[in-house]
Design an enzyme around this catalytic site. Sequence first.
Site, PDB file in Angstrom:
ATOM      1  CE  LYS A 128     -19.168 -35.725 -24.550  1.00 36.48           C
ATOM      2  NZ  LYS A 128     -18.138 -36.478 -23.764  1.00 36.48           N
ATOM      3  CE1 TYR A 213     -22.165 -33.454 -21.885  1.00 31.99           C
ATOM      4  CE2 TYR A 213     -20.155 -34.033 -21.768  1.00 31.99           C
ATOM      5  CZ  TYR A 213     -21.500 -34.644 -21.547  1.00 31.99           C
ATOM      6  OH  TYR A 213     -21.338 -35.754 -21.673  1.00 31.99           O
TER       7      TYR A 213
HETATM    8  P1  NAD Z   1     -15.662 -47.231 -21.842  1.00 27.02           P
HETATM    9  O1  NAD Z   1     -14.156 -47.602 -21.241  1.00 27.02           O
HETATM   10  O2  NAD Z   1     -17.284 -47.006 -19.832  1.00 27.02           O
HETATM   11  O3  NAD Z   1     -16.335 -48.267 -22.289  1.00 27.02           O
HETATM   12  C1  NAD Z   1     -15.620 -48.306 -23.531  1.00 27.02           C
HETATM   13  C2  NAD Z   1     -16.413 -49.767 -24.523  1.00 27.02           C
HETATM   14  O4  NAD Z   1     -15.417 -49.416 -25.479  1.00 27.02           O
HETATM   15  C3  NAD Z   1     -15.851 -50.879 -23.746  1.00 27.02           C
HETATM   16  O5  NAD Z   1     -17.125 -51.898 -23.517  1.00 27.02           O
HETATM   17  C4  NAD Z   1     -14.654 -50.536 -23.990  1.00 27.02           C
HETATM   18  O6  NAD Z   1     -14.589 -52.337 -23.708  1.00 27.02           O
HETATM   19  C5  NAD Z   1     -14.844 -51.019 -25.540  1.00 27.02           C
HETATM   20  N1  NAD Z   1     -13.671 -50.834 -26.310  1.00 27.02           N
HETATM   21  C6  NAD Z   1     -13.679 -51.445 -27.482  1.00 27.02           C
HETATM   22  N2  NAD Z   1     -12.328 -51.742 -28.062  1.00 27.02           N
HETATM   23  C7  NAD Z   1     -12.121 -50.637 -27.397  1.00 27.02           C
HETATM   24  C8  NAD Z   1     -10.424 -50.179 -27.469  1.00 27.02           C
HETATM   25  N3  NAD Z   1      -9.136 -50.439 -28.142  1.00 27.02           N
HETATM   26  N4  NAD Z   1      -9.635 -50.030 -25.905  1.00 27.02           N
HETATM   27  C9  NAD Z   1     -11.056 -49.330 -24.671  1.00 27.02           C
HETATM   28  N5  NAD Z   1     -12.023 -49.919 -24.948  1.00 27.02           N
HETATM   29  C10 NAD Z   1     -12.172 -50.797 -26.854  1.00 27.02           C
HETATM   30  O7  NAD Z   1     -16.104 -45.543 -21.984  1.00 27.02           O
HETATM   31  P2  NAD Z   1     -16.755 -44.772 -21.542  1.00 27.02           P
HETATM   32  O8  NAD Z   1     -17.651 -43.935 -20.138  1.00 27.02           O
HETATM   33  O9  NAD Z   1     -18.725 -45.378 -21.675  1.00 27.02           O
HETATM   34  O10 NAD Z   1     -16.959 -43.814 -22.904  1.00 27.02           O
HETATM   35  C11 NAD Z   1     -17.407 -44.064 -24.481  1.00 27.02           C
HETATM   36  C12 NAD Z   1     -18.094 -42.945 -25.169  1.00 27.02           C
HETATM   37  O11 NAD Z   1     -19.133 -42.462 -24.729  1.00 27.02           O
HETATM   38  C13 NAD Z   1     -17.409 -41.844 -25.320  1.00 27.02           C
HETATM   39  O12 NAD Z   1     -16.806 -41.136 -26.631  1.00 27.02           O
HETATM   40  C14 NAD Z   1     -17.770 -41.035 -24.559  1.00 27.02           C
HETATM   41  O13 NAD Z   1     -16.947 -39.310 -24.700  1.00 27.02           O
HETATM   42  C15 NAD Z   1     -19.238 -41.040 -24.765  1.00 27.02           C
HETATM   43  N6  NAD Z   1     -19.757 -40.936 -23.826  1.00 27.02           N
HETATM   44  C16 NAD Z   1     -20.864 -39.693 -23.708  1.00 27.02           C
HETATM   45  C17 NAD Z   1     -21.400 -39.936 -22.061  1.00 27.02           C
HETATM   46  C18 NAD Z   1     -22.613 -38.791 -22.083  1.00 27.02           C
HETATM   47  O14 NAD Z   1     -22.998 -38.259 -20.858  1.00 27.02           O
HETATM   48  N7  NAD Z   1     -23.095 -38.502 -23.707  1.00 27.02           N
HETATM   49  C19 NAD Z   1     -21.228 -40.582 -21.316  1.00 27.02           C
HETATM   50  C20 NAD Z   1     -19.775 -40.580 -21.097  1.00 27.02           C
HETATM   51  C21 NAD Z   1     -18.976 -41.591 -22.010  1.00 27.02           C
END
Ligand code: NAD
Length: 367
Positions: A128, A213
């Site tokens: 999401k 949420y």
């Molecule tokens: P994060 O920044 O920790 O991870 C993002 C990943 O994408 C990294 O591994 C990064 O290297 C990669 N990536 C690839 N291309 C990129 C770019 N151009 N710029 C930045 N990063 C790049 O983020 P996250 O917290 O893991 O979030 C990722 C997704 O998961 C989002 O859509 C977020 O909304 C979702 N999320 C959902 C929940 C949930 O509880 N459902 C919780 C956290 C995050």
Amino acid sequence: MELARRDLILSAAALSLASSTRGFAAGDRPLGYAIVGLGNYGLGRIIPEFANCRHSRLAAVVSGDRAKAEKVAAEHNLPAGSIYNYRDFDRIRDNPAVDIVYVCLPNAMHAEYTIRAAQAGKHVLCEKPMAVSVAECEAMIAACRKADRKLMIGYRCHFEPYNLEAMRLAKSGAAGKIRYIRSEHGFTASDPTMWRLKRALSGGGSLMDMGVYSLQAARYMTGEEPVAVTARESTDRRDPRFTDVEDMIDWTLEFPSGAIGSCQSSYSANHNHILLMGDKGRIELEPATGYAGQRMWVGNGREREVTPPPGPAKTQFAGQLDHLAQCVATGRTPIVSGEEGLRDMRIIEAIYRSARENRTIRLDGRA
Ligand code: NAD
């Protein structure tokens, strides 16, 4: 009509969760997931959850960081051929061990990787928010439909026992006729360099992240679809974190029954709360939608704390992963499909429009 549809969704959820306790027929293998994006969520939260799954396993990783991917692959006994990067990702079509691609990338990359995964013949679980626009969501649904692949959105609360019990109680009339729901979600964004604060990667501010949420809760707790929304944004644009995206936004949803939803999201306050008020009482969750630690009260205040029965899956994350695996194996439609993500995105676009134009936006096509 909409109430009937939501009833169906809730009973499908109950059925599907119940059936997940029975497991596959003998000889069925757990389905293989490729995790795209080894960030906080994909690597830190999802990959460890395969240990709690019965129908799903880690089969591949997709990352721009080869060393990190090799380390994860080694820890999980994945062969070298199960590591992909963002350029050679499409080769995943030739890997029969991968059934499902789980997109855990910044929001603006969700559409591209969902569509590429479907074109590679894989089913998709997408985090999401589903994408950053209605047009993208529609393109994702069309691509998965064309490839005859399933598309599910990472709405994990639909597999979380407190939220499921709250939905059941609300629907059963435990609070009486639902009059009002309040839902607030936010955290303090302390790192000004994070992608969440860059519109090109996030598609928007707190609404695109924590606001999902609040919006989801208003819909699944009332079991209704809103007919109008009125929103207001509050952002200190002098704050270097918020030059590109909004900080706080609040919006009022009007439901067909007359119930009102009062929702909020924020990047400058920590809150995680759902309060449903009916004419006979209330159902309250706080924290409501976290990874763990939920608490719930039912009655007139916080006198009676309620603990739901444990869910059939070990955790909400494992429940979510196994649900899609079972849908793939049995041909069912996921309870949180692409269409569900699209419904939210239509409302999100209306919330932004309402705040921008300072007026109520109808969602039911009426003038
Ligand atoms: P994060 O920044 O920790 O991870 C993002 C990943 O994408 C990294 O591994 C990064 O290297 C990669 N990536 C690839 N291309 C990129 C770019 N151009 N710029 C930045 N990063 C790049 O983020 P996250 O917290 O893991 O979030 C990722 C997704 O998961 C989002 O859509 C977020 O909304 C979702 N999320 C959902 C929940 C949930 O509880 N459902 C919780 C956290 C995050």
